[in-house]
Design an enzyme around this catalytic site. Sequence first.
Site: not given
Length: 285
Positions: A10-11, A36, A62, A99, A102, A131, A135, A156
Amino acid sequence: MKVLITGAGGQLGKEWVDFCKDHGVSYNSFSSNELDITDEDKVAKTIADLAPDVLINCAAYTKVDEAEENKQIALKINAKSVKKLANICNRNNVKLVHYSTDYVFAGNKSDKENSPEGYKEEDSTDPVNAYGYSKLKGEEAIKDSGCKFLLLRVSWLCGKYGHNFVKTMLRLGAERDELKVVNDQFGSPTFADQVVEQTFELLQQNKTGTYHLSSEGMTTWYHFSKEIFEQKGMNVKVNPVSSADFPTKAKRPFFSKLSTQKISNVDGVLILDWKVGLQRLLKQL
């Protein structure tokens, strides 16, 4: 320090892999397909076999809008699996880096008026979408587990990998002369490379607990998009619109700025203004 990275496709995960390679950090990384995090036995065996000092969990569900219809899947990945990860880390004396978002906060107008510098780590949570709720449940599970942890909230998130607002705007700006972007959601971008740098500094200093990682300053999606095009020298007209003009399945917080006061007090941590962070990202892209 030996680290194990989950969600490495991922990012943020890819950013971590780059950082470890560039800085000579000993690491093992697994994409969500390779490991996984919902497979408790496989995760436990992997941690036992590799014996990392730190588990950096970048795996998450996400898809904010899809979470409204897939609440159980979001909870399974973002809460139940995280609880298992935390328990495994606790048993193996591994520090867990996780992680969050917000979106654990309510983000209403009164919060913006009362906390213009942004939400502090200890502020009360009250997510407005599925979501954010999933989290938050993951956060609570980590705190209840007894494991050593760094819980890092970002907002963001944008980076050179994956899908994000900056890359979407660049794509749309290349296709169209005019765009509509919402101008009534306030926050601050967080850039993936800085998240990794700041997290590593916290690890080096053996910090634990909850920290907000973001940029200095506050903006809206509208002003963010205008700055993207300005820095890139792209001639795109951006029209401000309200969130009501772009209805989504999941409610978005009106205000989701994260205060960087706590992290800025850590020696060696550099907090950049969001415009400077954007400049860095555009160079990387």
